[in-house]
Scaffold this active site. Sequence first.
Site, PDB file in Angstrom:
ATOM      1  N   GLY A   7      17.190   3.391   0.707  1.00  0.00           N
ATOM      2  CA  GLY A   7      15.860   3.390  -0.110  1.00  0.00           C
ATOM      3  C   GLY A   7      14.906   3.567   0.819  1.00  0.00           C
ATOM      4  O   GLY A   7      13.751   4.167   0.426  1.00  0.00           O
TER       5      GLY A   7
ATOM      6  N   LYS B  91      15.432  -5.096   9.313  1.00  0.00           N
ATOM      7  CA  LYS B  91      15.967  -3.883   8.990  1.00  0.00           C
ATOM      8  C   LYS B  91      14.458  -2.929   8.699  1.00  0.00           C
ATOM      9  O   LYS B  91      14.469  -1.787   9.079  1.00  0.00           O
ATOM     10  CB  LYS B  91      16.618  -3.929   7.739  1.00  0.00           C
ATOM     11  CG  LYS B  91      16.869  -2.528   6.872  1.00  0.00           C
ATOM     12  CD  LYS B  91      18.159  -2.625   6.194  1.00  0.00           C
ATOM     13  CE  LYS B  91      18.041  -3.132   4.768  1.00  0.00           C
ATOM     14  NZ  LYS B  91      17.362  -2.252   3.860  1.00  0.00           N
ATOM     15  N   SER B  92      13.532  -3.681   7.845  1.00  0.00           N
ATOM     16  CA  SER B  92      12.121  -2.872   7.469  1.00  0.00           C
ATOM     17  C   SER B  92      11.512  -2.482   8.868  1.00  0.00           C
ATOM     18  O   SER B  92      10.896  -1.386   9.077  1.00  0.00           O
ATOM     19  CB  SER B  92      11.311  -3.943   6.789  1.00  0.00           C
ATOM     20  OG  SER B  92      11.897  -4.111   5.421  1.00  0.00           O
TER      21      SER B  92
ATOM     22  N   ARG C 150      18.701   5.556  -7.944  1.00  0.00           N
ATOM     23  CA  ARG C 150      17.585   4.909  -7.799  1.00  0.00           C
ATOM     24  C   ARG C 150      16.139   5.666  -7.966  1.00  0.00           C
ATOM     25  O   ARG C 150      16.133   6.848  -7.758  1.00  0.00           O
ATOM     26  CB  ARG C 150      17.492   4.008  -6.408  1.00  0.00           C
ATOM     27  CG  ARG C 150      18.346   3.281  -6.123  1.00  0.00           C
ATOM     28  CD  ARG C 150      18.462   2.335  -4.979  1.00  0.00           C
ATOM     29  NE  ARG C 150      17.312   1.560  -4.732  1.00  0.00           N
ATOM     30  CZ  ARG C 150      17.181   0.810  -3.863  1.00  0.00           C
ATOM     31  NH1 ARG C 150      17.862   0.869  -2.492  1.00  0.00           N
ATOM     32  NH2 ARG C 150      16.256   0.277  -3.719  1.00  0.00           N
TER      33      ARG C 150
ATOM     34  N   ARG D 283      20.953  -5.953  -9.477  1.00  0.00           N
ATOM     35  CA  ARG D 283      21.379  -7.086  -8.767  1.00  0.00           C
ATOM     36  C   ARG D 283      21.257  -8.263  -9.897  1.00  0.00           C
ATOM     37  O   ARG D 283      22.007  -9.452  -9.651  1.00  0.00           O
ATOM     38  CB  ARG D 283      20.455  -7.410  -7.649  1.00  0.00           C
ATOM     39  CG  ARG D 283      20.640  -6.746  -6.618  1.00  0.00           C
ATOM     40  CD  ARG D 283      20.277  -6.863  -5.356  1.00  0.00           C
ATOM     41  NE  ARG D 283      20.596  -6.156  -4.108  1.00  0.00           N
ATOM     42  CZ  ARG D 283      19.935  -5.928  -3.102  1.00  0.00           C
ATOM     43  NH1 ARG D 283      18.645  -6.332  -3.042  1.00  0.00           N
ATOM     44  NH2 ARG D 283      20.616  -5.220  -2.012  1.00  0.00           N
TER      45      ARG D 283
ATOM     46  N   ASP E 116      14.539  -9.648  -1.687  1.00  0.00           N
ATOM     47  CA  ASP E 116      15.634  -9.390  -1.059  1.00  0.00           C
ATOM     48  C   ASP E 116      16.774 -10.867  -1.072  1.00  0.00           C
ATOM     49  O   ASP E 116      18.014 -10.346  -0.809  1.00  0.00           O
ATOM     50  CB  ASP E 116      15.878  -8.612   0.279  1.00  0.00           C
ATOM     51  CG  ASP E 116      15.269  -7.243   0.070  1.00  0.00           C
ATOM     52  OD1 ASP E 116      15.149  -6.603  -1.000  1.00  0.00           O
ATOM     53  OD2 ASP E 116      14.852  -6.728   1.028  1.00  0.00           O
TER      54      ASP E 116
ATOM     55  N   ARG F 152      10.706   1.433  10.553  1.00  0.00           N
ATOM     56  CA  ARG F 152       9.451   1.648  10.745  1.00  0.00           C
ATOM     57  C   ARG F 152       9.258   2.094  12.155  1.00  0.00           C
ATOM     58  O   ARG F 152       8.385   3.064  12.669  1.00  0.00           O
ATOM     59  CB  ARG F 152       8.415   0.954  10.284  1.00  0.00           C
ATOM     60  CG  ARG F 152       8.161   0.588   8.881  1.00  0.00           C
ATOM     61  CD  ARG F 152       7.679  -0.551   8.159  1.00  0.00           C
ATOM     62  NE  ARG F 152       7.399  -0.725   6.737  1.00  0.00           N
ATOM     63  CZ  ARG F 152       8.204  -0.769   5.771  1.00  0.00           C
ATOM     64  NH1 ARG F 152       9.705  -1.240   6.215  1.00  0.00           N
ATOM     65  NH2 ARG F 152       7.883  -0.969   4.394  1.00  0.00           N
TER      66      ARG F 152
END
Length: 428
Positions: free
Chosen positions: A95, A23-24, A123, A347, A316, A28
Amino acid sequence: MRERKLQPPKGPLQGKIEVPGDKSISHRSVMFGSLAHGTTHVQHFLGSEDCLRTLTIFQAMGVKIEQKGSSLTIFGKGPEALKEPLEPLYFGNSGTTARLMLGILAGLPMFTTLHGDISLTKRPMNRVVEPLRLMGAQIDGRDHGNYLPLAIRGQTMKGIRYELPVKSAQVKSAILLAGLFAEGETTVTESTSTRNHTETMLEAFGAELHINGTAVSLKGNQTLTATDIYVPGDISSAAFFLVAAAIVPGSSLKLLNVGLNETRTGIIDVLLEMGADIQIENERQKGGERIGNITITYRELKAVTIEGEIIPRLIDEIPIIALLATQAEGTTVIKDARELRVKETDRIRAVTETLTRLGANIKETKDGFIICGKTKLVGNRVESYHDHRMGMLAAVASLITTTEVTIDDITPIATSYPSFFKDLEQII
Ligand code: S3P
């Protein structure tokens, strides 16, 4: 809302899975490809809701992006070609999109407004807004700019020297992205290393940057040049299957082409310390990132303490590690993880409530948990708290409960892993 009832499986888990792209790195790849000059091809892109938000936002700013399955072609023309969007930019649950885009938008000559879903709206954005204001950004919004919706009037930005008060790759990345197109030099120093995908990708797109320990510096006014990106499998998605195989007796799973970047592999270190049987093979570099195949075979586990420098390397994965700890012999302590309180949901609270409802012996602390194992888990109705990782945690827990688990809403899972249940069904 989409409820789902899950029956515990009858036998061990077996098989091979190639988890979707990271995902990260997927976020990017779209950002850098859109800011670069030339055509960027992305392979194994994660087409999840969060990453598609980033893609849609750049399309709204005039970038041509073609998507065929998990391949993207991004026709970048540099930041100067980006157009002022006509409508507010919607970040959904993401986020990473919100924080990194703040860094990009703050220095573009345009006015933008940004909003998100109910979870993202709660957030904190100050962690990014404050350093960006020191660089000259003009950002306003709810609670003086701490919460979405936000409005940005792009400015010419100035480089900054900044020590990160929070251990956050998102904050580091936002400042580096702002610094890339600012006047002068920008240096970001962190007390503990966080994921470094931004730095790796900056280099891949031809930016000049200097890394000295935990300090990253770059000169402003740089140009990015298009390149090809391969997105490794997301270790944060693989984590759910690693834990599944570690807690269902007799299981053995192979996970293919998983990203093994050092800044992300804390879960493997923890599993090994607990006594798990893990083999990594075909380890190699691909597109600047380390990848490999992970085989995990069920074995009895023992409790561990998780604290300090390892926390950003598994931030995570802590919800699913908490489930793992319920099946380890002894008392597992997780601390220094206060950041979990400002993720997609709190969380620490959500994991404690969920695992308690499933019969675990877990106590919430201010910055983590104390979990006593090993406990037999029981079926119950649980929530996903608008949080993909809480939904997947409940689904993996259902593999070892005595009776059925009902998840109130599985729709949030699509933010990071749309094919999660399809992959899970393959190995049951
Ligand atoms: C991310 C960084 C982490 C992580 C998030 C993705 C990123 O957040 O929790 O899921 O892509 O940079 P923080 O940097 O806020 O810890």
